[in-house]
Motif scaffolding. Sequence first.
Motif, PDB file in Angstrom:
ATOM      1  N   GLY A   1      -0.126   0.947  -7.981  1.00 27.22           N
ATOM      2  CA  GLY A   1       0.163   1.813  -6.834  1.00 27.22           C
ATOM      3  C   GLY A   1      -1.124   2.300  -6.192  1.00 27.22           C
ATOM      4  N   ARG A   2      -0.992   2.634  -4.922  1.00 29.57           N
ATOM      5  CA  ARG A   2      -2.141   3.020  -4.115  1.00 29.57           C
ATOM      6  C   ARG A   2      -2.694   4.380  -4.543  1.00 29.57           C
ATOM      7  NH1 ARG A   2      -3.651   6.453  -2.222  1.00 29.57           N
ATOM      8  NH2 ARG A   2      -2.004   7.199  -0.886  1.00 29.57           N
ATOM      9  N   LYS A   3      -1.823   5.207  -5.134  1.00 25.25           N
ATOM     10  CA  LYS A   3      -2.277   6.543  -5.528  1.00 25.25           C
ATOM     11  C   LYS A   3      -3.418   6.492  -6.543  1.00 25.25           C
ATOM     12  CE  LYS A   3       1.795   9.311  -4.655  1.00 25.25           C
ATOM     13  NZ  LYS A   3       3.082   9.738  -5.175  1.00 25.25           N
TER      14      LYS A   3
ATOM     15  N   GLN B   1      -0.161   6.933  10.413  1.00 25.12           N
ATOM     16  CA  GLN B   1      -0.235   8.120   9.563  1.00 25.12           C
ATOM     17  C   GLN B   1       1.112   8.633   9.065  1.00 25.12           C
ATOM     18  OE1 GLN B   1      -0.773  12.002  10.839  1.00 25.12           O
ATOM     19  NE2 GLN B   1      -2.180  12.567   9.212  1.00 25.12           N
ATOM     20  N   ASN B   2       1.117   9.064   7.826  1.00 27.19           N
ATOM     21  CA  ASN B   2       2.180   9.882   7.256  1.00 27.19           C
ATOM     22  C   ASN B   2       1.631  11.315   7.302  1.00 27.19           C
ATOM     23  OD1 ASN B   2       4.163  11.081   5.748  1.00 27.19           O
ATOM     24  ND2 ASN B   2       3.724   9.989   3.847  1.00 27.19           N
ATOM     25  N   PRO B   3       2.288  12.286   7.904  1.00 26.44           N
ATOM     26  CA  PRO B   3       3.686  12.337   8.316  1.00 26.44           C
ATOM     27  C   PRO B   3       3.963  12.125   9.805  1.00 26.44           C
ATOM     28  CG  PRO B   3       2.789  14.551   8.371  1.00 26.44           C
ATOM     29  CD  PRO B   3       1.655  13.635   7.987  1.00 26.44           C
TER      30      PRO B   3
ATOM     31  N   SER C   1     -10.073   4.585   3.613  1.00 25.88           N
ATOM     32  CA  SER C   1      -9.187   4.314   4.736  1.00 25.88           C
ATOM     33  C   SER C   1      -7.841   3.849   4.190  1.00 25.88           C
ATOM     34  CB  SER C   1      -9.821   3.256   5.643  1.00 25.88           C
ATOM     35  OG  SER C   1      -9.060   3.140   6.812  1.00 25.88           O
ATOM     36  N   ASP C   2      -6.860   4.741   4.279  1.00 24.00           N
ATOM     37  CA  ASP C   2      -5.523   4.453   3.755  1.00 24.00           C
ATOM     38  C   ASP C   2      -4.733   3.755   4.856  1.00 24.00           C
ATOM     39  OD1 ASP C   2      -2.981   4.466   2.689  1.00 24.00           O
ATOM     40  OD2 ASP C   2      -3.012   6.576   2.092  1.00 24.00           O
ATOM     41  N   GLU C   3      -4.591   2.432   4.701  1.00 23.35           N
ATOM     42  CA  GLU C   3      -3.958   1.632   5.756  1.00 23.35           C
ATOM     43  C   GLU C   3      -2.659   1.015   5.254  1.00 23.35           C
ATOM     44  OE1 GLU C   3      -6.874  -0.860   7.744  1.00 23.35           O
ATOM     45  OE2 GLU C   3      -8.425   0.679   7.519  1.00 23.35           O
ATOM     46  N   ILE C   4      -1.958   1.802   4.430  1.00 22.90           N
ATOM     47  CA  ILE C   4      -0.752   1.261   3.791  1.00 22.90           C
ATOM     48  C   ILE C   4       0.356   0.954   4.790  1.00 22.90           C
ATOM     49  CG2 ILE C   4       0.309   3.492   3.169  1.00 22.90           C
ATOM     50  CD1 ILE C   4       0.662   1.931   0.303  1.00 22.90           C
ATOM     51  N   TYR C   5       0.287   1.570   6.004  1.00 25.07           N
ATOM     52  CA  TYR C   5       1.302   1.284   7.029  1.00 25.07           C
ATOM     53  C   TYR C   5       0.764   0.329   8.098  1.00 25.07           C
ATOM     54  CZ  TYR C   5       3.637   5.305   4.925  1.00 25.07           C
ATOM     55  OH  TYR C   5       4.237   6.164   4.033  1.00 25.07           O
ATOM     56  N   SER C   6      -0.313  -0.413   7.798  1.00 28.99           N
ATOM     57  CA  SER C   6      -0.954  -1.206   8.857  1.00 28.99           C
ATOM     58  C   SER C   6       0.005  -2.188   9.527  1.00 28.99           C
ATOM     59  CB  SER C   6      -2.161  -1.959   8.305  1.00 28.99           C
ATOM     60  OG  SER C   6      -1.766  -2.801   7.252  1.00 28.99           O
TER      61      SER C   6
ATOM     62  N   LEU D   1       1.783  -2.683  -1.769  1.00 29.56           N
ATOM     63  CA  LEU D   1       3.019  -3.389  -1.443  1.00 29.56           C
ATOM     64  C   LEU D   1       4.176  -2.435  -1.159  1.00 29.56           C
ATOM     65  CD1 LEU D   1       3.015  -6.368  -3.956  1.00 29.56           C
ATOM     66  CD2 LEU D   1       1.931  -6.161  -1.749  1.00 29.56           C
ATOM     67  N   SER D   2       3.925  -1.111  -1.249  1.00 29.18           N
ATOM     68  CA  SER D   2       5.039  -0.162  -1.216  1.00 29.18           C
ATOM     69  C   SER D   2       5.747  -0.079   0.132  1.00 29.18           C
ATOM     70  CB  SER D   2       4.543   1.238  -1.571  1.00 29.18           C
ATOM     71  OG  SER D   2       4.127   1.281  -2.903  1.00 29.18           O
ATOM     72  N   LYS D   3       5.035  -0.266   1.212  1.00 29.89           N
ATOM     73  CA  LYS D   3       5.630   0.036   2.513  1.00 29.89           C
ATOM     74  C   LYS D   3       6.056  -1.227   3.260  1.00 29.89           C
ATOM     75  CE  LYS D   3       4.685   4.200   1.396  1.00 29.89           C
ATOM     76  NZ  LYS D   3       5.692   5.140   0.962  1.00 29.89           N
ATOM     77  N   ALA D   4       5.109  -2.053   3.719  1.00 28.07           N
ATOM     78  CA  ALA D   4       5.490  -3.221   4.520  1.00 28.07           C
ATOM     79  C   ALA D   4       6.436  -4.128   3.739  1.00 28.07           C
ATOM     80  CB  ALA D   4       4.251  -3.989   4.958  1.00 28.07           C
TER      81      ALA D   4
HETATM   82  C1  LIG Z   1      -0.148   7.574   3.431  1.00 28.50           C
HETATM   83  C2  LIG Z   1       0.403   7.081   2.135  1.00 28.50           C
HETATM   84  N1  LIG Z   1      -0.428   6.509   1.236  1.00 28.50           N
HETATM   85  C3  LIG Z   1       0.046   6.077   0.049  1.00 28.50           C
HETATM   86  C4  LIG Z   1       1.378   6.202  -0.316  1.00 28.50           C
HETATM   87  C5  LIG Z   1       1.838   5.759  -1.678  1.00 28.50           C
HETATM   88  O1  LIG Z   1       1.473   4.473  -1.969  1.00 28.50           O
HETATM   89  P1  LIG Z   1       1.774   3.815  -3.404  1.00 28.50           P
HETATM   90  O2  LIG Z   1       3.283   3.688  -3.539  1.00 28.50           O
HETATM   91  O3  LIG Z   1       1.110   2.470  -3.291  1.00 28.50           O
HETATM   92  O4  LIG Z   1       1.174   4.685  -4.454  1.00 28.50           O
HETATM   93  C6  LIG Z   1       2.263   6.785   0.578  1.00 28.50           C
HETATM   94  C7  LIG Z   1       3.681   6.960   0.202  1.00 28.50           C
HETATM   95  O5  LIG Z   1       4.447   7.675   0.789  1.00 28.50           O
HETATM   96  C8  LIG Z   1       1.766   7.223   1.838  1.00 28.50           C
HETATM   97  O6  LIG Z   1       2.584   7.775   2.739  1.00 28.50           O
END
Ligand SMILES: Cc1ncc(COP(=O)(O)O)c(C=O)c1O
Length: 340
Positions: A46-48, A121-123, A149-154, A181-184
């Motif tokens: 996970g990205r965290k 961006q989240n939120p 650079s958190d680009e998980i929603y790229s 892999l969590s989002k796209a």
């Molecule tokens: C901006 C952002 N980064 C990371 C994550 C979590 O990523 P991961 O599931 O890979 O830990 C989220 C999940 O909501 C998110 O919104």
Amino acid sequence: MRAIKNGATHYTPASGIPEVREATARHVTRSTGVPTRMENIVLTPGRKNLLLFALLSLVEAGDEVIIPDPGYPIYRSLVEFIGARAVSLPVRQGNDFRPDPEELRALISPRTRLLIMNSPQNPTGGVLRREDCEAIAGIAVENDLVVVSDEIYSRINYDGEHVSLYALDGMAERTILMDGLSKAWAMCGWRLGFGAMPVEIARRMDTLMINSSSCAAAFTQWAAVEAFESAESDLAVDHMVREFRHRRDVIVDALNSIPGIACHKPEGAFYVFPDITETGWSDRDLAVTLLDEVGVAVLRGTAFGPLGEGHIRLSYANSIDNLTAAADRIATFLGAPVSG
Ligand SMILES: Cc1ncc(COP(=O)(O)O)c(C=O)c1O
């Protein structure tokens, strides 16, 4: 399933299976244009984990880390967890939920070690434009900052191009690009994050992986190769992004038809962050009451930082039927005519 049947159920090297790191490096090279090698890649559950490892590798107690506000709450909680100070960079609706580079410049002090950026961006669903990224990159280079650079929603970007900070001049050597892999790919329960970063930082993360998780799950790593390289996977992501765009339009229109709610149309991710000040409710009370009274789960804006005040966050990663039902319940609760 093939990976499990083939026995990929054991430990792997801490930073990941070499073939999977290579596939990830190819994916990053393709999507950013930056020549990226296996040695730059770390795979984590996970990205965290990548964010925690970046902080543990680079930041000391008492240092300052600039984070977006409102922003993903884990940035602040992890920065404070390691004893550093989180410094808020405002992200305002009046600027399409993009930070102002001049405000960023003014926040930098001799204690600033790291800058965390997140686009889309989240939120808020805000997306950095090319000129924003260039200005931010210039400030990072001038001040010798490392950028996470958190680009998980790229991939979930509806209207414009996704610009990666990692890809700009002078940035690959100072940027930890975080994705997963969590989002796209909607594989959040598979737990796989990946980071692309300078080799020196990747080595420190390898040590942290050895001392924490040992490795990401072996068969999940193999699944990433399919996610990155199979044509069906690519089509499925494109299909889902079109669906999210439709859901965004439905939820934004439904919310804007409710008196007292003003919802900006976000350009990316799958969240809306409407301004609810005119309803007369505080964001905290409205979020709790909507859940208790009408069974609609939203988050209060201040869960994302003090500057989220007066907003709520809704995720539209849900069916159109549920989104419409939720908007109708909010409308009825606030005393407005139902949207039908
Ligand atoms: C901006 C952002 N980064 C990371 C994550 C979590 O990523 P991961 O599931 O890979 O830990 C989220 C999940 O909501 C998110 O919104």
